[in-house]
Design a protein around this motif. Structure first.
Motif, mmCIF file in Angstrom:
data_model
loop_
_atom_site.group_PDB
_atom_site.id
_atom_site.type_symbol
_atom_site.label_atom_id
_atom_site.label_comp_id
_atom_site.label_asym_id
_atom_site.label_seq_id
_atom_site.Cartn_x
_atom_site.Cartn_y
_atom_site.Cartn_z
ATOM 1 N N SER A 94 -47.486 -4.719 -53.230
ATOM 2 C CA SER A 94 -48.248 -4.730 -54.475
ATOM 3 C C SER A 94 -47.247 -4.494 -55.595
ATOM 4 N N PHE A 97 -52.262 -9.974 -45.776
ATOM 5 C CA PHE A 97 -52.558 -8.549 -45.617
ATOM 6 C C PHE A 97 -52.854 -8.224 -44.154
ATOM 7 N N GLY A 117 -46.455 -2.337 -45.735
ATOM 8 C CA GLY A 117 -46.853 -2.501 -47.128
ATOM 9 C C GLY A 117 -45.926 -1.690 -48.026
ATOM 10 N N SER A 146 -45.494 -0.413 -52.100
ATOM 11 C CA SER A 146 -46.198 -0.290 -53.378
ATOM 12 C C SER A 146 -45.365 0.492 -54.385
ATOM 13 N N THR A 187 -52.815 -3.298 -49.660
ATOM 14 C CA THR A 187 -51.433 -3.043 -49.252
ATOM 15 C C THR A 187 -51.294 -1.642 -48.679
ATOM 16 N N HIS A 237 -46.573 2.139 -44.472
ATOM 17 C CA HIS A 237 -46.684 1.992 -45.925
ATOM 18 C C HIS A 237 -45.605 2.804 -46.626
#
Length: 722
Positions: free
Chosen positions: A107, A191, A197, A199, A223, A230
């Motif tokens: 993202s 996704f 992910g 961010s 995300t 993550h």
């Protein structure tokens, strides 16, 4: 001085009508949307809260970072502090390899753009997919973002449709709703397939270890929730002390960034969450937070730049910047664009990358007016410019010119010579409309004023002052333009101040205020000018020092003290000069204005706000009241009365290709009022606007407030016919 390659980038951007149209439409719409979004809110109070919260966090940075790490770790996060961008990239790369990551979704994260993270991951064979719509468009087009909040603002829907068509190998029509639908379909499967992910975050709350993201598309939530691994990449300047502190930024960011009251999604992540695998397995997500420095501490520890930690990355400074609206972000060269981008580039990337972009700043101050973090971006850019000038020196022609200007006798003798030498070009007119050969560009869009036959310093000696009920003495500081180009302004000042009971003196040793040197990065010559004028004006002996040039006013009040801060005796004199210095319109208004009276002839006027007068001195209503209340003229407000006219001193010479379009917009706004005259309070603006109107619409008169007062009040009133 800008190099040829940089000039070519500017030329290419100006020649791109699609880009100009997209930026122009957004700039016009943004101003209205922002005003509407802030209706009912106290912008000043919000800004003061942001300043308080962010400055506290910055001044207690290690304490805040320790608290954030402690709270986030307690809730299952793994926190890593990256000193450099390379550290951050290496951590993410090693994590990806340890987790057998093949597919990455991201993202929006300007921090990842800053360190060119995608390039590193792609080089390792990973599929890296941007999921913010604008970022995805830019990624497919093989470009980098042109704006911190709106990455693809420079592209039209037709260009986006072509980009989609080329990438997807099927026709995409330039219908925005359909393009968004296509993006949703294409990205949703990314996704679901992603192993990791990545961010960014708008806010990091020390009290709870919470990360907050503000988005309009929901991609940040996907995300953060779908991939089993993550990573948040967060600049250390995003920290705030308490959860309630985040509310001030949440209030300001969407309003300042896009003119929205609130974004569609405000996502808050506090700690580890479950990860759901395709085979039905559920286990805790690999949750990592990287707190990245990469030059930020160095920026904060520099006294001149510590307030950059108050920036909330809303990009409102870009949205209102006249230069950005003409050329867009890619001309700035690196990831961060616009005024704040120039400062960030200087510290987070390199001084070399900031060298050309810093020249684009007009010093108009509009960015500071809308900044919710209360940053004085023009002053910071000016500091960068001066440091570069001290370190690298100026080009020979600039240095020679400034050496001449700071030598009063030589400078003034050359101006007197110019008043004679200009005759072949002026042909008896008060303006020069054409210059030969390589100088022709200076008169392409506007005429230039001639040097006065008799400078004001000589005119002054012939003026008989009529002072009744004497109250005191005022020293008149003329500056270059009033002294040698517009002496009538000085005459108007004397008549008005005499009427208020003050005798006016003109210290002969005064000369240029040093602004040209300051704004071109030559602090040495600016300092010479400051000393010369302090000694000449002898503020200790008068009640006030008055000038009718806002740039000079700013120099007398603010700049001299800073330039002389290493000399206590001179600083004391500079402080005395600062206390007594006033702009003409402001002083006259504060002294009670003048008795009502004029020549009785109707006159429709519009008023142009000088950048320095309105934004540095906060003077705007006062000259308008003098015009309407004293002279009884009909005042018609123009649209964007406080938008820069494009003069900006040497800017109009260095960048005539930018100064010209900025001026043309101002001229259009003036013409739309139907006024007979436009009144200004800055000789530089007078020169720019009158020069442009002389070429475009010579029927509209351009005049300084002081000169209009003189002109309207010296004429005998007409007798009524019986």
């Amino acid at each position: 001085m800008a190099d040829k390659q940089f000039k070519k980038k500017i030329g290419d951007a100006l020649g791109n009508n699609v880009l100009r149209g997209a930026l122009g439409r957004f700039g016009d719409a943004y101003t209205t949307a922002r005003e509407k979004a802030y209706e009912g809110y106290d912008f000043k109070a919000i800004s003061e809260n942001i300043e308080r919260v962010k400055s506290y966090a910055a001044s207690h940075l290690d304490e805040m970072l320790d608290q954030f790490e402690r709270e986030a770790t307690t809730r299952g996060a793994k926190v890593y502090r990256a000193t450099t961008g390379e550290d951050a990239k290496q951590y993410i790369l090693e994590l990806a390899k340890s987790q057998s990551v093949k597919r990455v979704v991201k993202s929006k994260s300007m921090a990842s753009e800053e360190i060119l993270l995608n390039k590193t991951l792609l080089a390792e064979g990973m599929d890296v997919q941007e999921t913010d719509l604008g970022e995805w468009i830019v990624q497919l087009a093989g470009q980098h973002p042109s704006h911190m909040v709106l990455p693809a603002i420079h592209m039209t829907k037709e260009e986006v449709a072509d980009t989609f068509t080329n990438h997807l190998n099927r026709l995409n029509e330039p219908e925005i709703s359909e393009l968004v639908k296509t993006a949703r379909v294409e990205l949703r499967k990314k996704f679901l397939e992603a192993d990791m992910g990545i961010s960014g975050a708008n806010i990091a709350v020390a009290e709870t270890g919470t990360l907050i993201m503000m988005t309009n598309e929901g991609n940040a939530r996907l995300t953060a929730t779908l991939p089993p691994v993550h990573v948040y990449l967060v600049g250390i300047e995003k920290i705030v002390p308490k959860f309630e502190d985040a509310g001030h930024i949440i209030q300001a960011l969407p309003k300042s960034a896009t003119g929205q009251k609130i974004t569609s999604y405000v996502s808050m992540v506090t700690g580890q969450t479950p990860a759901y695998y395709p085979d039905g397995t559920v286990k805790d997500k690999e949750f990592h937070i990287i707190l990245m420095d990469n030059g930020r501490r160095k920026m904060y520890e520099d006294e001149k730049f510590k307030k950059t930690f108050q920036c909330i990355r809303c990009a409102s400074c870009l949205n209102v910047c006249p230069a950005f609206q003409l050329v867009g972000g890619h001309v700035y060269g690196h990831i961060y664009t616009g005024g704040i981008g120039t400062i960030l580039t200087n510290f987070l990337n390199s001084e070399k990358d900031a060298q050309n972009p810093q020249n684009l700043c007009l010093q108009c101050g509009k960015c500071s007016e809308v900044c919710p973090g209360k940053l004085d971006i023009p002053e910071m850019i000016l500091e960068i410019r001066n440091r570069m000038g001290e370190k690298q020196g100026l080009p020979f022609t600039q240095k020679f010119a400034l050496d001449v200007v700071s030598n009063r006798r030589l400078f003034h003798s050359l101006l007197r010579t110019a008043s004679i030498a200009q005759k072949p070009f002026s042909k008896g007119q008060p303006v020069i409309r054409h210059l030969p050969m390589f100088l022709s560009g200076l008169t392409e869009k506007k005429s230039l004023p001639t040097v006065a036959k008799v400078p004001f310093r000589d005119v002054f000696k012939t003026i008989k002052q009529d002072v009744k009920k004497r109250k005191g003495t005022i020293a008149l500081y003329a500056g270059c333009l009033i002294d040698f180009v517009y002496p009538k302004i000085g005459e108007g000042m004397i008549v008005a101040l005499n009427e208020k009971g003050y005798e006016v003196v003109f210290p002969d040793g005064q000369s240029c205020c040093g602004a040209p040197a300051t704004y071109m990065g030559d602090r040495k010559n600016a300092r010479k000018c400051a000393i010369m004028n302090i000694e000449a004006l002898e503020a200790e002996k008068v009640d006030y020092v008055v000038t009718a040039c806002p740039t000079c006013t700013h120099a007398l009040i603010d700049s001299f003290q800073e330039l002389l801060q290493d000399d206590p005796a001179l600083v004391a004199r500079a402080e005395e000069l600062s206390r007594k210095s006033r702009d003409f319109s402001k002083l006259l208004f504060d002294l009670g204005g003048l008795k009502i009276g004029g020549d009785g002839e109707p006159l429709k006027v519009t008023y142009h706000d000088s950048c320095h007068l309105k934004r540095k001195r906060g003077v705007s209503a006062e000259p308008r009241k003098l015009l309407s209340d004293t002279l009884g003229v009909q005042l018609i407000e123009m649209n964007e009365s406080d938008r820069c006219c494009g003069f900006a001193g040497s800017y109009s010479i260095k960048f005539p290709e930018l100064s010209g379009p900025i001026m043309e917009r101002k001229l259009g706004n003036i013409e739309a009022t139907g006024a007979d005259a436009v009144v200004v309070d800055c000789p530089g603006c007078l020169m720019q606007i009158s020069g442009g109107l002389d070429k475009r619409n010579p029927g509209i008169k351009v005049i300084h407030t002081a000169e209009l007062l003189l002109e309207k009040r010296k004429k005998a009133p007409k007798k009524n016919k019986k």
